[in-house]
Design a protein around this motif. Structure first.
Motif, PDB file in Angstrom:
ATOM      1  N   TYR A  18       0.998  -1.104  -0.010  1.00 24.72           N
ATOM      2  CA  TYR A  18       0.188   0.081   0.002  1.00 24.72           C
ATOM      3  C   TYR A  18       0.872   1.256  -0.032  1.00 24.72           C
ATOM      4  O   TYR A  18       0.539   2.204  -0.499  1.00 24.72           O
ATOM      5  N   LEU A  21       2.237   1.767  -3.374  1.00 24.42           N
ATOM      6  CA  LEU A  21       0.990   2.434  -4.069  1.00 24.42           C
ATOM      7  C   LEU A  21       0.857   4.157  -4.089  1.00 24.42           C
ATOM      8  O   LEU A  21       0.879   4.903  -5.028  1.00 24.42           O
ATOM      9  N   LYS A 178      -2.177  -8.259  -9.300  1.00 21.40           N
ATOM     10  CA  LYS A 178      -3.091  -6.958  -8.928  1.00 21.40           C
ATOM     11  C   LYS A 178      -3.245  -5.941  -9.993  1.00 21.40           C
ATOM     12  O   LYS A 178      -2.222  -5.343 -10.428  1.00 21.40           O
ATOM     13  N   LEU A 180      -4.835  -2.338 -11.171  1.00 19.07           N
ATOM     14  CA  LEU A 180      -5.511  -1.415 -10.546  1.00 19.07           C
ATOM     15  C   LEU A 180      -5.916  -0.471 -11.858  1.00 19.07           C
ATOM     16  O   LEU A 180      -5.078  -0.094 -12.384  1.00 19.07           O
ATOM     17  N   SER A 201     -17.587  -5.474 -10.220  1.00 15.28           N
ATOM     18  CA  SER A 201     -17.148  -6.325  -9.379  1.00 15.28           C
ATOM     19  C   SER A 201     -17.784  -7.784  -9.516  1.00 15.28           C
ATOM     20  O   SER A 201     -17.385  -8.678  -9.362  1.00 15.28           O
ATOM     21  N   SER A 227     -12.415  -9.190  -6.925  1.00 13.90           N
ATOM     22  CA  SER A 227     -12.567  -7.828  -7.608  1.00 13.90           C
ATOM     23  C   SER A 227     -13.439  -6.943  -6.885  1.00 13.90           C
ATOM     24  O   SER A 227     -14.331  -7.149  -5.934  1.00 13.90           O
ATOM     25  N   THR A 229     -13.716  -2.336  -5.344  1.00  7.89           N
ATOM     26  CA  THR A 229     -13.084  -0.989  -5.090  1.00  7.89           C
ATOM     27  C   THR A 229     -11.735  -1.093  -4.176  1.00  7.89           C
ATOM     28  O   THR A 229     -11.994  -1.297  -2.914  1.00  7.89           O
ATOM     29  N   GLY A 230     -10.535  -0.950  -4.772  1.00  9.94           N
ATOM     30  CA  GLY A 230      -9.617  -1.083  -3.698  1.00  9.94           C
ATOM     31  C   GLY A 230      -9.088   0.231  -3.049  1.00  9.94           C
ATOM     32  O   GLY A 230      -8.961   0.080  -1.833  1.00  9.94           O
ATOM     33  N   LEU A 238      -9.701   3.623  -7.121  1.00  8.98           N
ATOM     34  CA  LEU A 238      -8.829   2.764  -7.856  1.00  8.98           C
ATOM     35  C   LEU A 238      -9.935   1.169  -7.811  1.00  8.98           C
ATOM     36  O   LEU A 238     -10.179   0.910  -6.757  1.00  8.98           O
ATOM     37  N   THR A 239     -10.486   0.690  -8.935  1.00  7.74           N
ATOM     38  CA  THR A 239     -10.884  -0.446  -9.046  1.00  7.74           C
ATOM     39  C   THR A 239      -9.848  -1.522  -8.964  1.00  7.74           C
ATOM     40  O   THR A 239      -8.552  -1.324  -9.328  1.00  7.74           O
ATOM     41  N   SER A 240      -9.990  -2.651  -8.359  1.00  9.84           N
ATOM     42  CA  SER A 240      -8.901  -3.636  -8.168  1.00  9.84           C
ATOM     43  C   SER A 240      -9.274  -4.909  -8.714  1.00  9.84           C
ATOM     44  O   SER A 240     -10.667  -5.395  -8.377  1.00  9.84           O
ATOM     45  N   GLY A 242      -7.584  -8.561  -8.132  1.00 10.78           N
ATOM     46  CA  GLY A 242      -6.770  -9.436  -7.116  1.00 10.78           C
ATOM     47  C   GLY A 242      -6.660 -10.776  -7.586  1.00 10.78           C
ATOM     48  O   GLY A 242      -7.729 -11.409  -7.749  1.00 10.78           O
TER      49      GLY A 242
END
Length: 257
Positions: A18, A21, A178, A180, A201, A227, A229-230, A238-240, A242
């Protein structure tokens, strides 16, 4: 306690990832700032007798001035929401609230809070009238009013921070891919009803036959997929996606991607 949390975070891969990021975002945007304090950032100079490896924990500059300024700038009624629950009648509750919070300063003139309701009331954000559509630009695309608004003109993830691949060697053995994607804030008025991130998602994370998860599992490339929202902030999200990779999936990670 703060420094202990920091030391624990140094050996936790999720904390480390994190912070990486955050460090990879635009350094002119507040999201890029150090995620937590430590002894070095929260003391007024520390112990000058410390040497060698211990110097890292020897202190830095005093945060007092910054804290006083933060209190002066931010601690006022405009940034406070109060909810009162009690058995007393309304008059008694009102009296208690006035006695307890009556000295809180009013907001400065022209202040508008970050909340959507506040910004709509102040005219910063505009909702379409009944029967009208949301605002579109010259290309016919919707205008996301809250995107990049809070800290304009600074954008957390602009062209220079996107389209990158970063490889990380974890402390604990793991194989994760991952992805993003920078998108408008999830609570933007344009998205309030449709909630596309929830739909995305559900579609990407579904595990039914024929789904992405099913395909990757059939190939023996993944052990799990999620999947959502990260990161959700006031001016961006940021959509995620993983994906936990198998050893085979790690070797074929370009195909998975």
């Amino acid at each position: 306690a703060v420094n202990s949390e920091y030391l624990n975070g140094r050996t936790a891969d999720n904390w480390r990832n994190y912070q990486m990021l955050k460090h990879g975002s635009n350094h002119d945007h507040p999201f890029s700032k150090f995620g937590c304090g430590n002894y070095n950032t929260l003391t007024d100079g520390g112990d000058p007798e410390l040497k060698g490896d211990d110097v890292e924990f020897g202190g830095g500059s005093s945060p007092r001035e910054a804290l006083v300024k933060f209190w002066t700038d931010k601690y006022h009624a405009g940034n406070i929401r109060l909810c009162v629950v009690g058995r007393a009648n309304l008059d008694e509750l009102q009296k208690t609230v006035e006695e307890t919070f009556g000295d809180v300063r009013p907001p400065p003139e022209g202040f508008v809070a970050n909340g959507l309701v506040d910004q709509i009331k102040a005219g910063v954000l505009k909702l379409p009238k009944e029967g009208e559509s949301h605002t579109r630009d010259e290309n016919g695309d919707f205008v996301f009013q809250t995107e990049h608004l809070t800290y304009a003109p600074n954008v957390a993830f602009g062209p220079n921070e996107l389209g990158l691949i970063r490889e990380v060697i974890p402390l604990v053995e793991s194989r994760t891919l991952k992805i993003l994607s920078a998108v408008p804030p999830s609570d933007d008025p344009v998205l309030a009803e449709s909630k596309p991130f929830r739909v995305l998602s559900h579609l990407v994370g579904h595990e039914s036959p024929g789904s992405l998860h099913h395909l990757l599992m059939e190939e023996g490339w993944v052990s799990s997929l999620s999947s959502g929202t990260g990161v959700s902030a006031s001016d961006f999200s940021l959509t995620s996606l993983g994906i936990s990779l198998t050893p085979k999936g790690m070797r074929e990670r370009d195909q998975v991607l």
